[in-house]
Design an enzyme around this catalytic site. Structure first.
Site, PDB file in Angstrom:
ATOM      1  N   CYS A   1     -19.870 -41.411  -8.028  1.00 42.34           N
ATOM      2  CA  CYS A   1     -19.963 -40.919  -9.406  1.00 42.34           C
ATOM      3  C   CYS A   1     -20.954 -41.801 -10.162  1.00 42.34           C
ATOM      4  CB  CYS A   1     -18.582 -40.993 -10.070  1.00 42.34           C
ATOM      5  SG  CYS A   1     -18.575 -40.387 -11.774  1.00 42.34           S
TER       6      CYS A   1
ATOM      7  N   CYS B   1      -8.135 -42.728  -8.982  1.00 42.54           N
ATOM      8  CA  CYS B   1      -9.418 -42.236  -8.461  1.00 42.54           C
ATOM      9  C   CYS B   1     -10.161 -43.273  -7.630  1.00 42.54           C
ATOM     10  CB  CYS B   1     -10.354 -41.905  -9.607  1.00 42.54           C
ATOM     11  SG  CYS B   1      -9.750 -40.649 -10.663  1.00 42.54           S
TER      12      CYS B   1
ATOM     13  N   CYS C   1      -5.088 -32.813  -7.092  1.00 31.85           N
ATOM     14  CA  CYS C   1      -6.218 -33.450  -7.762  1.00 31.85           C
ATOM     15  C   CYS C   1      -7.400 -33.437  -6.784  1.00 31.85           C
ATOM     16  CB  CYS C   1      -5.811 -34.871  -8.128  1.00 31.85           C
ATOM     17  SG  CYS C   1      -7.111 -35.818  -8.886  1.00 31.85           S
TER      18      CYS C   1
ATOM     19  N   SER D   1     -11.720 -31.731 -15.910  1.00 28.65           N
ATOM     20  CA  SER D   1     -11.732 -32.924 -16.752  1.00 28.65           C
ATOM     21  C   SER D   1     -13.136 -33.521 -16.778  1.00 28.65           C
ATOM     22  CB  SER D   1     -10.740 -33.937 -16.169  1.00 28.65           C
ATOM     23  OG  SER D   1     -10.777 -35.147 -16.887  1.00 28.65           O
TER      24      SER D   1
ATOM     25  N   CYS E   1     -12.956 -47.578 -13.806  1.00 33.07           N
ATOM     26  CA  CYS E   1     -12.699 -46.577 -12.762  1.00 33.07           C
ATOM     27  C   CYS E   1     -13.245 -47.021 -11.403  1.00 33.07           C
ATOM     28  CB  CYS E   1     -13.323 -45.242 -13.174  1.00 33.07           C
ATOM     29  SG  CYS E   1     -13.071 -43.941 -11.967  1.00 33.07           S
TER      30      CYS E   1
ATOM     31  N   GLY F   1     -15.670 -38.235  -8.941  1.00 30.48           N
ATOM     32  CA  GLY F   1     -16.819 -37.463  -9.425  1.00 30.48           C
ATOM     33  C   GLY F   1     -16.663 -36.950 -10.833  1.00 30.48           C
ATOM     34  N   GLU F   2     -17.786 -36.520 -11.395  1.00 31.67           N
ATOM     35  CA  GLU F   2     -17.780 -35.908 -12.735  1.00 31.67           C
ATOM     36  C   GLU F   2     -18.053 -34.411 -12.527  1.00 31.67           C
ATOM     37  OE1 GLU F   2     -17.161 -36.274 -16.009  1.00 31.67           O
ATOM     38  OE2 GLU F   2     -18.011 -34.271 -16.149  1.00 31.67           O
TER      39      GLU F   2
ATOM     40  N   ASN G   1      -3.813 -47.522 -14.122  1.00 34.11           N
ATOM     41  CA  ASN G   1      -3.455 -47.836 -12.752  1.00 34.11           C
ATOM     42  C   ASN G   1      -4.346 -48.993 -12.307  1.00 34.11           C
ATOM     43  OD1 ASN G   1      -2.540 -47.564 -10.084  1.00 34.11           O
ATOM     44  ND2 ASN G   1      -2.512 -45.339 -10.254  1.00 34.11           N
TER      45      ASN G   1
ATOM     46  N   GLU H   1     -11.491 -38.029  -1.508  1.00 31.76           N
ATOM     47  CA  GLU H   1     -10.031 -38.044  -1.596  1.00 31.76           C
ATOM     48  C   GLU H   1      -9.487 -36.835  -2.331  1.00 31.76           C
ATOM     49  OE1 GLU H   1      -8.945 -41.623  -3.668  1.00 31.76           O
ATOM     50  OE2 GLU H   1     -10.410 -42.766  -2.517  1.00 31.76           O
TER      51      GLU H   1
ATOM     52  N   CYS I   1     -17.897 -45.484 -15.661  1.00 29.89           N
ATOM     53  CA  CYS I   1     -16.784 -45.947 -16.500  1.00 29.89           C
ATOM     54  C   CYS I   1     -16.281 -47.277 -15.927  1.00 29.89           C
ATOM     55  CB  CYS I   1     -15.659 -44.918 -16.533  1.00 29.89           C
ATOM     56  SG  CYS I   1     -16.187 -43.341 -17.200  1.00 29.89           S
TER      57      CYS I   1
ATOM     58  N   SER J   1     -11.939 -36.953 -21.159  1.00 27.55           N
ATOM     59  CA  SER J   1     -11.585 -38.364 -21.011  1.00 27.55           C
ATOM     60  C   SER J   1     -12.148 -39.111 -22.204  1.00 27.55           C
ATOM     61  CB  SER J   1     -12.172 -38.928 -19.712  1.00 27.55           C
ATOM     62  OG  SER J   1     -11.560 -38.295 -18.618  1.00 27.55           O
ATOM     63  N   LEU J   2     -11.307 -39.434 -23.142  1.00 33.52           N
ATOM     64  CA  LEU J   2     -11.776 -40.016 -24.402  1.00 33.52           C
ATOM     65  C   LEU J   2     -11.704 -41.545 -24.340  1.00 33.52           C
ATOM     66  CD1 LEU J   2     -12.766 -38.880 -27.116  1.00 33.52           C
ATOM     67  CD2 LEU J   2     -10.439 -39.111 -27.966  1.00 33.52           C
ATOM     68  N   HIS J   3     -10.505 -42.059 -24.175  1.00 35.44           N
ATOM     69  CA  HIS J   3     -10.254 -43.479 -23.925  1.00 35.44           C
ATOM     70  C   HIS J   3     -10.648 -44.450 -25.039  1.00 35.44           C
ATOM     71  CE1 HIS J   3      -9.375 -41.771 -20.131  1.00 35.44           C
ATOM     72  NE2 HIS J   3     -10.557 -41.903 -19.570  1.00 35.44           N
TER      73      HIS J   3
HETATM   74  N1  SAH Z   1     -15.092 -37.699 -14.328  1.00 40.23           N
HETATM   75  C1  SAH Z   1     -14.009 -36.917 -14.840  1.00 40.23           C
HETATM   76  C2  SAH Z   1     -12.892 -36.647 -13.854  1.00 40.23           C
HETATM   77  C3  SAH Z   1     -12.463 -37.745 -12.920  1.00 40.23           C
HETATM   78  S1  SAH Z   1     -11.497 -39.083 -13.536  1.00 40.23           S
HETATM   79  C4  SAH Z   1     -13.495 -37.516 -16.111  1.00 40.23           C
HETATM   80  O1  SAH Z   1     -13.976 -38.571 -16.506  1.00 40.23           O
HETATM   81  O2  SAH Z   1     -12.661 -36.912 -16.752  1.00 40.23           O
HETATM   82  C5  SAH Z   1      -9.964 -38.386 -13.998  1.00 40.23           C
HETATM   83  C6  SAH Z   1      -9.227 -39.223 -15.033  1.00 40.23           C
HETATM   84  O3  SAH Z   1      -8.671 -40.418 -14.455  1.00 40.23           O
HETATM   85  C7  SAH Z   1     -10.137 -39.669 -16.157  1.00 40.23           C
HETATM   86  O4  SAH Z   1      -9.516 -39.531 -17.400  1.00 40.23           O
HETATM   87  C8  SAH Z   1     -10.347 -41.121 -15.799  1.00 40.23           C
HETATM   88  O5  SAH Z   1     -10.795 -41.830 -16.901  1.00 40.23           O
HETATM   89  C9  SAH Z   1      -8.991 -41.517 -15.272  1.00 40.23           C
HETATM   90  N2  SAH Z   1      -8.948 -42.770 -14.495  1.00 40.23           N
HETATM   91  C10 SAH Z   1      -9.920 -43.355 -13.770  1.00 40.23           C
HETATM   92  N3  SAH Z   1      -9.491 -44.505 -13.211  1.00 40.23           N
HETATM   93  C11 SAH Z   1      -8.206 -44.672 -13.609  1.00 40.23           C
HETATM   94  C12 SAH Z   1      -7.223 -45.671 -13.376  1.00 40.23           C
HETATM   95  N4  SAH Z   1      -7.468 -46.731 -12.609  1.00 40.23           N
HETATM   96  N5  SAH Z   1      -6.002 -45.509 -13.936  1.00 40.23           N
HETATM   97  C13 SAH Z   1      -5.721 -44.424 -14.686  1.00 40.23           C
HETATM   98  N6  SAH Z   1      -6.604 -43.438 -14.931  1.00 40.23           N
HETATM   99  C14 SAH Z   1      -7.851 -43.555 -14.407  1.00 40.23           C
END
Ligand code: SAH
Length: 346
Positions: free
Chosen positions: A114, A335, A107, A193, A121, A161-162, A292, A94, A118, A216-218
């Site tokens: 991946c 994603c 994007c 990212s 995701c 993907g990462e 999301n 995508e 996470c 991506s810290l979270h």
């Molecule tokens: N693997 C990389 C890049 C892809 S994800 C990374 O982890 O940074 C891009 C961003 O979207 C990341 O911060 C990820 O955590 C976030 N993301 C994934 N699923 C999501 C969702 N359902 N809602 C909001 N952000 C999301």
């Protein structure tokens, strides 16, 4: 390059093409000409490269091919358009185009599936099948520009993907879109990212690419991060922060920390205070992401007031912070969501 096998021309950086021409006893300037045809005039055959000699065109045709990625569906909302592409081996990826007041941000996906796992995701529900080739990332941009008849002004590597698990191809991709003889996207308009693969962040520091880095810290501590991001069992938060401080020191650049707000998981007052403490004094800013929601995953989005409270705490503690504008709820723009839904329809 492998002799006798024709390669996708979109995989090549200008430097690699220069080396190719030098090996052919040609002036390396030919690489610039090819790049201009590919990325300025957007031709899709060597025969159209009319300022290049016939014999050169002939061996280019033998050594390279123009691959394509096939657009399967496109979903549009007011300010967002989501694309599902099929690759040569039938895998699907995508790309999402977001229209901001400052320009068109694309994007881009970097892998099929991946492996980072996470928990929140959608992309990670499909394990990595393979890395994308450089050209498959370039083609996402070319196809979207052609399809919408627009120019992309910003690229974020935040699709499926990462990116740092496909490091070399991603760096080549950045190189291609950044080269001033071609698409010429400014470094500051490109963001990569990562979920925090420390050895690759260190390599990235050495490479000295002037593009933006987002992490991506979270979560604000290891215990919480381990629960939602398995990668943090391998690379601890302390080490990650240390590495990012090194990145900031070496590059003098500001880092973005992405923080998805998940209801009842990481959105409490103590989490915000801990986050502020963790990032204190760093040249960074936090991008708070309203989650999301996706039908396959149980996490819920924090409510608006919780998001605002979280924001206020960071602000009061002198952390630069923004709340990400929400895009594409109607078009499942998080994603991996479009691909997941498409599969279900089949
Ligand atoms: N693997 C990389 C890049 C892809 S994800 C990374 O982890 O940074 C891009 C961003 O979207 C990341 O911060 C990820 O955590 C976030 N993301 C994934 N699923 C999501 C969702 N359902 N809602 C909001 N952000 C999301």
């Amino acid at each position: 390059m492998v002799i006798g096998v024709s390669m996708n021309i979109y995989n090549y950086t200008i430097k690699q093409l220069e080396e190719y021409f030098i090996n052919k006893n040609e002036k390396k300037f030919k690489a610039i000409q090819v790049f201009e045809w590919l990325y300025r005039k957007r031709v899709t055959s060597f025969d159209e490269m009319t300022n290049i000699k016939k014999d050169v065109i002939n061996y280019l045709k033998e050594d390279f091919k123009f691959e394509e990625i096939k657009l399967l569906t496109r979903q549009e909302d007011v300010d967002v358009c989501k694309f599902l592409f099929q690759l040569k081996d039938d895998n699907k990826i995508e790309a999402v185009l977001m229209k901001h007041d400052y320009g068109n941000s694309l994007c881009v996906s970097s892998q099929v599936g991946c492996n980072m796992g996470c928990k929140f995701c959608e992309s990670g529900r499909l394990k990595k099948i393979r890395n994308l080739e450089t050209g498959e990332m370039v083609l996402q941009l070319l196809e979207v520009e052609k399809e919408l008849n627009i120019r992309v002004s910003h690229v974020v590597l935040m699709g499926i993907g990462e990116p740092f698990d496909n490091y070399n191809n991603v760096i080549d991709f950045i190189d291609i879109i950044n080269t001033d003889k071609g698409i010429a996207l400014g470094s500051r308009h490109i963001t990569v990212s990562t979920c925090g693969i420390i050895p690759k962040i260190k390599e990235f520091i050495k490479d000295g690419k002037q593009v933006n880095l987002a992490i991506s810290l979270h979560a604000s501590n290891d215990e919480l991060r381990n629960k939602i991001m398995p990668i943090s069992k391998v690379y601890k938060l302390d080490d990650l922060i240390k590495t990012i401080k090194e990145y900031i020191k070496q590059t003098n650049r500001r880092v973005t920390f992405e923080y998805i707000l998940l209801k009842g998981i990481n959105d409490k007052k103590e989490n915000a205070l801990e986050l502020a403490n963790l990032l204190k004094g760093m040249n960074c800013y936090v991008n708070l992401i309203p989650y999301n929601e996706t039908s396959h995953i149980e996490f819920k989005k924090s409510n608006q007031q919780t998001i605002l409270n979280f924001y206020d705490i960071l602000k009061k503690n002198n952390i630069s912070v923004t709340i990400r504008r929400e895009f594409g709820k109607k078009v499942s723009a998080a994603c991996g969501q479009l691909r997941a839904n498409y599969k279900e329809e089949l």
